[in-house]
Write an enzyme that holds these catalytic residues in place. Structure first.
Site, short mmCIF file in Angstrom:
data_model
loop_
_atom_site.label_atom_id
_atom_site.label_comp_id
_atom_site.label_asym_id
_atom_site.label_seq_id
_atom_site.Cartn_x
_atom_site.Cartn_y
_atom_site.Cartn_z
N CYS A 332 51.06 35.61 0.06
CA CYS A 332 52.29 35.71 0.96
C CYS A 332 53.46 35.61 0.32
O CYS A 332 53.92 36.70 -0.31
CB CYS A 332 52.14 34.60 2.18
N HIS A 436 46.39 35.28 4.65
CA HIS A 436 45.98 33.75 4.50
C HIS A 436 44.73 33.46 4.79
O HIS A 436 43.98 33.77 5.64
CB HIS A 436 47.04 32.65 5.50
#
Length: 500
Positions: A332, A436
């Site tokens: 991310c 994630h």
């Protein structure tokens, strides 16, 4: 409504763990149980099946309760973006960014409204609520407009258990001090005490239990022995750091770059299941050493944390490591940092519209920040040309920036929706992804670690199935609570208030 609220004498006394164990205990008894925390402050979030964002702790508690997580379980999530401001996630969606004082002045009535509607929804759909407070219920400077402790107990009309941590010392003062600072009507709601993190001979504490009960008139429901390596996802990075510190004997050295605004650090927890893996935080270039792999985790403020990397001198060792074919993964915000530049076009990352910073230059891509956040659960297959493995993976995305590649054929994951995610170089050593919980996919984690084992001349290993271990740990936590608290008395407190 039927339920119990877990409050604490301070932060990190074990409220989340006790609430998680109670959720599993009620589920084992066949009840429809739900967790609830009115307001959470954490950058460790959880994406529901509908692509909505709640606190990670309530997502974990929903798993323990054997129910699907929803926004009603954590209607308000505050995600710190700086020392002064937090993003407000309201019923799973990003609302606005405000200062602490602005939030208290402008959001209180709205908060009361959404908490009340959430409690009403949960009461209609569940048999019992396990409600978690935050910090201490007697923070005097905040108490007049608090939205997470005794005000919630009053709205739900439930009794309160007060948890204290004996391991940090001062347990008698913390309990008596908390009760003395509560107004009489609020103190009447405290129907039981729990002493957590006890070490040693319980027989030596019998006099302490008797003194507390005589002094307060409140029963001590249980003294919970300290649990080593419980393996339940923690609410903050301190709990994960504690797990990492106890897991540094492995032959594989994974270094995680410390970021001041690190988010979704639960991405790293599966490594603590691997007996031959050591995981450590790196805060300064002097701590870099010679790791086998480096991970740059997610962050709530990519540009500020990238500047932090440069200020601490970590950017140089990271680039040198990658240039020497070191294994590097950015997740991310960490992925965004690997690119050539980051442009805060909408001002959503820093608040400064149009700010542009140079990235680490390890990926041929740039990231542009837009106004609307993406939160999705996704599935796909890893089939990057630079890797010798293929694997099905699933996880979730939470990001504002959109990363544009200059070489479109070097993606990392082919998603089921037809899109691609991330980047993988030709040798498979530099990877960036928005996914994630990438390492919660047991097959992929095992395959990636086996590539490192092969590089080190170590034997390959078979996968460790973290999901099965997690279920075992929920059950073990429930058994731990059942063994060490007065379970019949707790149920009497919940269901037959007049008998207590």
């Amino acid at each position: 409504m039927k339920g119990i609220m877990i409050q604490g004498t301070a932060s990190d006394v074990g409220k989340s763990l006790v609430a998680t164990g109670l959720c599993r205990l009620f589920a084992i008894e066949g009840l429809k149980v739900t967790p609830f925390k009115s307001q959470n402050m954490s950058n460790n979030s959880y994406v529901t099946i509908n692509g909505e964002e709640i606190g990670r702790a309530q997502g974990v508690q929903a798993e323990a309760a054997k129910t699907e997580a929803s926004v009603w379980m954590n209607p308000i999530l505050l995600k710190p973006r700086s020392d002064q401001q937090s993003e407000i996630i309201l019923l799973g969606k990003s609302s606005k960014t405000m200062s602490g004082s602005g939030y208290r002045e402008q959001f209180y009535e709205k908060g009361i409204e959404v908490i009340r509607s959430s409690l009403e929804y949960l009461e209609r759909h569940y048999d019992v609520l396990v409600i978690e407070g935050a910090g201490s219920p007697v923070e005097i400077n905040l108490k007049d407009r608090e939205l997470v402790n005794m005000k919630v107990a009053e709205m739900a009309d439930v009794p309160v258990l007060l948890v204290a941590d004996i391991d940090r010392g001062g347990v008698f003062a913390s309990i008596i001090g908390t009760l003395e600072l509560l107004p009489l009507e609020e103190r009447k709601r405290v129907r039981g005490l729990i002493i957590n993190k006890f070490r040693g001979d319980i027989g030596l504490f019998r006099d302490g239990i008797q003194w507390l009960e005589e002094r307060t008139g409140i029963p001590v429901l249980g003294v919970l022995p300290y649990i080593h390596h419980h393996g339940i996802d923690g609410e903050d990075s301190l709990s994960l750091q504690d797990q990492m510190n106890k897991h540094q004997e492995g032959e594989i050295d994974i270094a995680v770059i410390y970021l001041p605004y690190v988010s979704n650090y639960s991405d790293l927890e599966p490594f603590t299941y691997e007996p031959d893996v050591s995981v450590r935080w790196i805060k300064h270039s002097s701590e870099f050493g010679s790791p086998d792999a480096v991970i740059i985790p997610g962050t709530k403020s990519t540009i500020n944390d990238l500047k932090h990397l440069k200020d601490t001198g970590l950017d140089g060792p990271i680039k040198e490591f990658a240039e020497k074919s070191g294994v590097l993964i950015g997740i991310c915000g960490g992925y965004q940092m690997l690119g050539e530049c980051i442009i805060d076009e909408a001002g959503t990352d820093t608040g400064s519209i149009g700010e542009k910073v140079e990235g680490l230059g390890l990926i041929p891509a740039e990231t542009i920040f837009h106004p609307v956040k993406e939160t999705n659960r996704v599935k796909g297959s890893i089939s990057a040309k630079g890797l010798k493995v293929t694997s099905h993976v699933e996880g979730y995305e939470i990001h504002l920036g959109k990363t544009v590649h200059f070489k479109n054929d070097q993606y990392f994951i082919q998603l089921e929706n037809g899109q691609t995610d991330g980047y993988c170089n030709r040798t498979g050593t530099v990877i960036g992804t928005y996914l994630h919980h990438l390492f919660h996919n047991d097959g992929w984690r095992n395959a990636w670690l086996n590539l490192i084992r092969e590089r080190k001349g170590l034997e390959k290993r078979t996968p460790i199935y973290a999901a099965d271990l997690k279920e075992d740990r929920y059950d073990a936590l429930a058994a731990h609570l059942h063994e060490n608290i007065d379970w019949p008395l707790l149920k009497t407190i919940i269901y037959d208030k007049e008998k207590v």
